[in-house]
Motif scaffolding. Sequence first.
Motif, PDB file in Angstrom:
ATOM      1  N   LYS A 154       0.837  -1.212   0.000  1.00 14.96           N
ATOM      2  CA  LYS A 154       0.000   0.000   0.000  1.00 14.96           C
ATOM      3  C   LYS A 154       0.866   1.254   0.000  1.00 14.96           C
ATOM      4  CE  LYS A 154      -4.089  -1.536  -0.363  1.00 14.96           C
ATOM      5  NZ  LYS A 154      -4.828  -1.281  -1.601  1.00 14.96           N
ATOM      6  N   ILE A 155       1.943   1.251   0.789  1.00 17.33           N
ATOM      7  CA  ILE A 155       2.833   2.411   0.828  1.00 17.33           C
ATOM      8  C   ILE A 155       3.462   2.640  -0.539  1.00 17.33           C
ATOM      9  CG2 ILE A 155       4.981   3.321   1.794  1.00 17.33           C
ATOM     10  CD1 ILE A 155       4.190   1.883   4.440  1.00 17.33           C
ATOM     11  N   LEU A 156       3.878   1.553  -1.189  1.00 14.42           N
ATOM     12  CA  LEU A 156       4.519   1.676  -2.505  1.00 14.42           C
ATOM     13  C   LEU A 156       3.548   2.146  -3.590  1.00 14.42           C
ATOM     14  CD1 LEU A 156       6.870  -1.439  -2.391  1.00 14.42           C
ATOM     15  CD2 LEU A 156       7.511   0.973  -2.136  1.00 14.42           C
ATOM     16  N   GLU A 157       2.244   2.062  -3.337  1.00 18.63           N
ATOM     17  CA  GLU A 157       1.245   2.555  -4.292  1.00 18.63           C
ATOM     18  C   GLU A 157       1.138   4.078  -4.274  1.00 18.63           C
ATOM     19  OE1 GLU A 157      -2.532   0.687  -3.552  1.00 18.63           O
ATOM     20  OE2 GLU A 157      -1.749  -1.318  -3.952  1.00 18.63           O
ATOM     21  N   ILE A 158       1.657   4.719  -3.236  1.00 18.43           N
ATOM     22  CA  ILE A 158       1.557   6.178  -3.120  1.00 18.43           C
ATOM     23  C   ILE A 158       2.527   6.815  -4.113  1.00 18.43           C
ATOM     24  CG2 ILE A 158       1.867   8.160  -1.581  1.00 18.43           C
ATOM     25  CD1 ILE A 158       1.295   6.180   0.769  1.00 18.43           C
ATOM     26  N   PRO A 159       2.022   7.706  -4.976  1.00 20.03           N
ATOM     27  CA  PRO A 159       2.890   8.345  -5.964  1.00 20.03           C
ATOM     28  C   PRO A 159       4.061   9.067  -5.293  1.00 20.03           C
ATOM     29  CG  PRO A 159       0.593   8.817  -6.428  1.00 20.03           C
ATOM     30  CD  PRO A 159       0.637   8.146  -5.087  1.00 20.03           C
ATOM     31  N   GLY A 160       5.265   8.821  -5.795  1.00 17.22           N
ATOM     32  CA  GLY A 160       6.446   9.488  -5.272  1.00 17.22           C
ATOM     33  C   GLY A 160       7.230   8.681  -4.258  1.00 17.22           C
ATOM     34  N   VAL A 161       6.608   7.652  -3.672  1.00 22.16           N
ATOM     35  CA  VAL A 161       7.321   6.842  -2.687  1.00 22.16           C
ATOM     36  C   VAL A 161       8.355   5.980  -3.408  1.00 22.16           C
ATOM     37  CG1 VAL A 161       7.124   4.933  -1.019  1.00 22.16           C
ATOM     38  CG2 VAL A 161       5.471   6.793  -0.969  1.00 22.16           C
ATOM     39  N   LYS A 162       9.591   6.063  -2.944  1.00 27.65           N
ATOM     40  CA  LYS A 162      10.690   5.317  -3.582  1.00 27.65           C
ATOM     41  C   LYS A 162      10.826   3.907  -3.019  1.00 27.65           C
ATOM     42  CE  LYS A 162      12.429   8.827  -6.001  1.00 27.65           C
ATOM     43  NZ  LYS A 162      11.206   9.536  -6.278  1.00 27.65           N
ATOM     44  N   ASP A 163      10.619   3.763  -1.702  1.00 27.27           N
ATOM     45  CA  ASP A 163      10.765   2.454  -1.074  1.00 27.27           C
ATOM     46  C   ASP A 163      10.080   2.489   0.281  1.00 27.27           C
ATOM     47  OD1 ASP A 163      11.527  -0.178  -0.842  1.00 27.27           O
ATOM     48  OD2 ASP A 163      13.640   0.229  -0.459  1.00 27.27           O
ATOM     49  N   ALA A 164       9.820   1.302   0.833  1.00 24.63           N
ATOM     50  CA  ALA A 164       9.190   1.208   2.146  1.00 24.63           C
ATOM     51  C   ALA A 164       9.943   0.190   2.984  1.00 24.63           C
ATOM     52  CB  ALA A 164       7.733   0.786   1.992  1.00 24.63           C
ATOM     53  N   GLU A 165      10.189   0.558   4.222  1.00 28.04           N
ATOM     54  CA  GLU A 165      10.821  -0.359   5.168  1.00 28.04           C
ATOM     55  C   GLU A 165       9.833  -0.586   6.302  1.00 28.04           C
ATOM     56  OE1 GLU A 165      14.390  -0.611   8.474  1.00 28.04           O
ATOM     57  OE2 GLU A 165      14.365   1.097   7.105  1.00 28.04           O
ATOM     58  N   ILE A 166       9.480  -1.844   6.510  1.00 31.52           N
ATOM     59  CA  ILE A 166       8.521  -2.190   7.553  1.00 31.52           C
ATOM     60  C   ILE A 166       9.264  -2.982   8.623  1.00 31.52           C
ATOM     61  CG2 ILE A 166       6.254  -3.179   8.038  1.00 31.52           C
ATOM     62  CD1 ILE A 166       6.355  -1.089   5.659  1.00 31.52           C
ATOM     63  N   GLU A 167       9.218  -2.483   9.842  1.00 30.76           N
ATOM     64  CA  GLU A 167       9.854  -3.175  10.961  1.00 30.76           C
ATOM     65  C   GLU A 167       8.771  -3.714  11.879  1.00 30.76           C
ATOM     66  OE1 GLU A 167      12.644  -2.315  14.868  1.00 30.76           O
ATOM     67  OE2 GLU A 167      12.611  -0.823  13.283  1.00 30.76           O
ATOM     68  N   LEU A 168       8.909  -4.967  12.250  1.00 31.70           N
ATOM     69  CA  LEU A 168       7.966  -5.613  13.157  1.00 31.70           C
ATOM     70  C   LEU A 168       8.524  -5.552  14.574  1.00 31.70           C
ATOM     71  CD1 LEU A 168       5.391  -7.336  13.543  1.00 31.70           C
ATOM     72  CD2 LEU A 168       6.816  -9.342  13.119  1.00 31.70           C
ATOM     73  N   THR A 169       7.687  -5.160  15.519  1.00 31.74           N
ATOM     74  CA  THR A 169       8.099  -5.108  16.914  1.00 31.74           C
ATOM     75  C   THR A 169       6.973  -5.630  17.808  1.00 31.74           C
ATOM     76  OG1 THR A 169       9.003  -3.704  18.665  1.00 31.74           O
ATOM     77  CG2 THR A 169       7.287  -2.725  17.312  1.00 31.74           C
ATOM     78  N   PHE A 170       7.333  -6.101  18.962  1.00 28.31           N
ATOM     79  CA  PHE A 170       6.334  -6.469  19.972  1.00 28.31           C
ATOM     80  C   PHE A 170       6.618  -5.728  21.273  1.00 28.31           C
ATOM     81  CE2 PHE A 170       6.158  -9.963  16.961  1.00 28.31           C
ATOM     82  CZ  PHE A 170       4.803  -9.971  16.698  1.00 28.31           C
ATOM     83  N   ASP A 171       7.348  -4.614  21.152  1.00 22.74           N
ATOM     84  CA  ASP A 171       7.710  -3.829  22.318  1.00 22.74           C
ATOM     85  C   ASP A 171       7.299  -2.386  22.089  1.00 22.74           C
ATOM     86  OD1 ASP A 171       8.818  -3.043  24.707  1.00 22.74           O
ATOM     87  OD2 ASP A 171      10.821  -2.752  23.851  1.00 22.74           O
ATOM     88  N   PRO A 172       6.272  -1.889  22.744  1.00 23.29           N
ATOM     89  CA  PRO A 172       5.457  -2.589  23.737  1.00 23.29           C
ATOM     90  C   PRO A 172       4.446  -3.513  23.062  1.00 23.29           C
ATOM     91  CG  PRO A 172       4.600  -0.385  23.419  1.00 23.29           C
ATOM     92  CD  PRO A 172       5.831  -0.503  22.544  1.00 23.29           C
ATOM     93  N   PRO A 173       3.996  -4.527  23.798  1.00 21.56           N
ATOM     94  CA  PRO A 173       2.983  -5.429  23.252  1.00 21.56           C
ATOM     95  C   PRO A 173       1.691  -4.662  22.951  1.00 21.56           C
ATOM     96  CG  PRO A 173       3.903  -6.301  25.289  1.00 21.56           C
ATOM     97  CD  PRO A 173       4.397  -4.892  25.141  1.00 21.56           C
TER      98      PRO A 173
END
Length: 108
Positions: free
Chosen positions: A72-91
Amino acid sequence: MRKMSENTKITKEMVLEKLKEVIDPEIGIDVVNLGLIYELKINPDNTVYVKMTMTTPGCPLTMWLLQAVEQKILEIPGVKDAEIELTFDPPWTPDRISEEVKKKLGML
């Protein structure tokens, strides 16, 4: 020489609106209103960083949701790349659900 075709300024609001299209299939609420997005940064080079969580560490849809958010982020015009970080802190807790959705679910 700079390309002028993608001169749209990317805003956090734009990204969050787009991420509201990612619905958790098990719960039926989007990742933004569910409170899964912990951090969102738009870098000067038009790359987008998102730190997010899942409702539970063992969520069977983790990979699907992470990929859907990135897509979805990459569908936004002008976005070059997306980095998604997964965390469980805080839960994650149900307290993170938006007021609007809490009202719909009768949690208020």
